[in-house]
Design a protein around this motif. Sequence first.
Motif, PDB file in Angstrom:
ATOM      1  N   GLY A 130       5.648 -17.368   0.906  1.00  0.00           N
ATOM      2  CA  GLY A 130       7.080 -17.139   0.693  1.00  0.00           C
ATOM      3  C   GLY A 130       7.461 -16.800  -0.731  1.00  0.00           C
ATOM      4  N   LYS A 131       6.483 -16.394  -1.534  1.00  0.00           N
ATOM      5  CA  LYS A 131       6.756 -16.035  -2.928  1.00  0.00           C
ATOM      6  C   LYS A 131       6.960 -14.528  -3.038  1.00  0.00           C
ATOM      7  N   HIS A 132       7.946 -14.126  -3.810  1.00  0.00           N
ATOM      8  CA  HIS A 132       8.132 -12.708  -4.107  1.00  0.00           C
ATOM      9  C   HIS A 132       6.980 -12.284  -5.008  1.00  0.00           C
ATOM     10  N   VAL A 133       6.616 -10.987  -4.966  1.00  0.00           N
ATOM     11  CA  VAL A 133       5.386 -10.539  -5.626  1.00  0.00           C
ATOM     12  C   VAL A 133       5.618  -9.312  -6.485  1.00  0.00           C
ATOM     13  N   TYR A 134       5.123  -9.381  -7.719  1.00  0.00           N
ATOM     14  CA  TYR A 134       4.928  -8.200  -8.564  1.00  0.00           C
ATOM     15  C   TYR A 134       3.436  -8.157  -8.819  1.00  0.00           C
ATOM     16  N   VAL A 135       2.809  -7.039  -8.460  1.00  0.00           N
ATOM     17  CA  VAL A 135       1.368  -6.899  -8.655  1.00  0.00           C
ATOM     18  C   VAL A 135       1.090  -5.600  -9.392  1.00  0.00           C
ATOM     19  N   GLU A 136       0.096  -5.658 -10.255  1.00  0.00           N
ATOM     20  CA  GLU A 136      -0.305  -4.461 -10.978  1.00  0.00           C
ATOM     21  C   GLU A 136      -1.118  -3.535 -10.077  1.00  0.00           C
ATOM     22  N   LYS A 137      -1.225  -2.276 -10.484  1.00  0.00           N
ATOM     23  CA  LYS A 137      -2.076  -1.338  -9.773  1.00  0.00           C
ATOM     24  C   LYS A 137      -3.535  -1.681 -10.057  1.00  0.00           C
ATOM     25  N   PRO A 138      -4.478  -1.397  -9.216  1.00  0.00           N
ATOM     26  CA  PRO A 138      -4.286  -0.899  -7.862  1.00  0.00           C
ATOM     27  C   PRO A 138      -3.804  -2.024  -6.956  1.00  0.00           C
ATOM     28  N   MET A 139      -2.940  -1.660  -6.038  1.00  0.00           N
ATOM     29  CA  MET A 139      -2.383  -2.636  -5.111  1.00  0.00           C
ATOM     30  C   MET A 139      -3.478  -3.214  -4.212  1.00  0.00           C
ATOM     31  N   THR A 140      -4.350  -2.336  -3.725  1.00  0.00           N
ATOM     32  CA  THR A 140      -5.441  -2.730  -2.829  1.00  0.00           C
ATOM     33  C   THR A 140      -6.684  -1.930  -3.188  1.00  0.00           C
ATOM     34  N   HIS A 141      -7.802  -2.316  -2.564  1.00  0.00           N
ATOM     35  CA  HIS A 141      -9.061  -1.597  -2.802  1.00  0.00           C
ATOM     36  C   HIS A 141      -9.518  -0.775  -1.609  1.00  0.00           C
ATOM     37  N   ASN A 142      -8.938  -1.024  -0.445  1.00  0.00           N
ATOM     38  CA  ASN A 142      -9.334  -0.260   0.735  1.00  0.00           C
ATOM     39  C   ASN A 142      -8.184  -0.237   1.731  1.00  0.00           C
ATOM     40  N   MET A 143      -8.317   0.593   2.735  1.00  0.00           N
ATOM     41  CA  MET A 143      -7.227   0.771   3.689  1.00  0.00           C
ATOM     42  C   MET A 143      -6.931  -0.498   4.496  1.00  0.00           C
ATOM     43  N   SER A 144      -7.956  -1.260   4.841  1.00  0.00           N
ATOM     44  CA  SER A 144      -7.687  -2.461   5.634  1.00  0.00           C
ATOM     45  C   SER A 144      -6.839  -3.449   4.835  1.00  0.00           C
ATOM     46  N   GLU A 145      -7.106  -3.587   3.530  1.00  0.00           N
ATOM     47  CA  GLU A 145      -6.262  -4.440   2.692  1.00  0.00           C
ATOM     48  C   GLU A 145      -4.832  -3.890   2.615  1.00  0.00           C
ATOM     49  N   THR A 146      -4.718  -2.575   2.552  1.00  0.00           N
ATOM     50  CA  THR A 146      -3.393  -1.953   2.470  1.00  0.00           C
ATOM     51  C   THR A 146      -2.561  -2.293   3.695  1.00  0.00           C
ATOM     52  N   TYR A 147      -3.149  -2.152   4.883  1.00  0.00           N
ATOM     53  CA  TYR A 147      -2.417  -2.459   6.108  1.00  0.00           C
ATOM     54  C   TYR A 147      -2.111  -3.947   6.218  1.00  0.00           C
ATOM     55  N   GLU A 148      -3.071  -4.788   5.843  1.00  0.00           N
ATOM     56  CA  GLU A 148      -2.829  -6.232   5.906  1.00  0.00           C
ATOM     57  C   GLU A 148      -1.692  -6.632   4.960  1.00  0.00           C
ATOM     58  N   LEU A 149      -1.695  -6.088   3.765  1.00  0.00           N
ATOM     59  CA  LEU A 149      -0.635  -6.388   2.804  1.00  0.00           C
ATOM     60  C   LEU A 149       0.711  -5.856   3.305  1.00  0.00           C
ATOM     61  N   TYR A 150       0.721  -4.628   3.791  1.00  0.00           N
ATOM     62  CA  TYR A 150       1.957  -4.037   4.320  1.00  0.00           C
ATOM     63  C   TYR A 150       2.536  -4.901   5.437  1.00  0.00           C
ATOM     64  N   ASN A 151       1.699  -5.269   6.378  1.00  0.00           N
ATOM     65  CA  ASN A 151       2.177  -6.073   7.513  1.00  0.00           C
ATOM     66  C   ASN A 151       2.640  -7.454   7.067  1.00  0.00           C
ATOM     67  N   THR A 152       1.964  -8.030   6.095  1.00  0.00           N
ATOM     68  CA  THR A 152       2.362  -9.346   5.588  1.00  0.00           C
ATOM     69  C   THR A 152       3.738  -9.263   4.928  1.00  0.00           C
ATOM     70  N   ILE A 153       3.958  -8.247   4.122  1.00  0.00           N
ATOM     71  CA  ILE A 153       5.256  -8.090   3.450  1.00  0.00           C
ATOM     72  C   ILE A 153       6.343  -7.837   4.491  1.00  0.00           C
ATOM     73  N   ARG A 154       6.052  -7.012   5.465  1.00  0.00           N
ATOM     74  CA  ARG A 154       7.038  -6.702   6.515  1.00  0.00           C
ATOM     75  C   ARG A 154       7.434  -7.959   7.289  1.00  0.00           C
ATOM     76  N   VAL A 155       6.461  -8.785   7.620  1.00  0.00           N
ATOM     77  CA  VAL A 155       6.721  -9.995   8.403  1.00  0.00           C
ATOM     78  C   VAL A 155       7.427 -11.063   7.561  1.00  0.00           C
ATOM     79  N   THR A 156       6.993 -11.246   6.318  1.00  0.00           N
ATOM     80  CA  THR A 156       7.561 -12.319   5.491  1.00  0.00           C
ATOM     81  C   THR A 156       8.912 -11.940   4.891  1.00  0.00           C
ATOM     82  N   GLY A 157       9.133 -10.650   4.646  1.00  0.00           N
ATOM     83  CA  GLY A 157      10.397 -10.207   4.071  1.00  0.00           C
ATOM     84  C   GLY A 157      10.573 -10.506   2.601  1.00  0.00           C
TER      85      GLY A 157
END
Length: 196
Positions: A130-157
């Motif tokens: 439930g913490k808001h996030v600022y992350v430096e680039k690169p956001m992810t290292h591979n596509m599976s991490e990208t989708y997992e992160l995207y879905n997590t942000i979408r679900v948690t809001g």
Amino acid sequence: PPTSGPMSGDAIRLGVIGFGIRGKQLMRALGFADKQWKEEMIAATTKNPNDTRLKDFMEQENLNVQIRGVCDIFDTYGEMAVETGTVDGKKPARYRTYEELIASPDIDAVVIAAPDHWHAPMAIAAARAGKHVYVEKPMTHNMSETYELYNTIRVTGVVFQVGHQHRQTQSFLTAIDAINKGSFSHISLIHTNTKH
């Protein structure tokens, strides 16, 4: 840039994960400079009165944030982060692991400036906590991490931001404008560099 406007209300309670080169730079952008940097800037200003880096830092707007927790596995950086985030004798907590930091009820949001391969796992864990996030680039290292992160942000809001240093500078904006206007014929090579 123009000021952001009034920063009234409760302060945002930040946790900073990683206090290496970029972590220190991000802390300065938030209004917290480490002692060594301040000393270097005083010397630079004494040597060259036209050097305005310290003056610019001192005059930046108050973003109404507090550093409530820091985490770096390297003790020297961890202690330096505590010292840097200390205001009026109030020290941020020092956490040994990022999991402990994001589990803290005293943290509203995290700034992740850890090594690149940790960005996605830390951002995902922080969002799930439930913490808001600022992350430096690169956001992810591979596509599976990208989708997992995207879905997590979408679900948690939670609010999620990625730092892309230099992408908002005039050279990039000019290039985008030229491309959008169709100013170029076929592009077969792009060469970029950064002068430090």
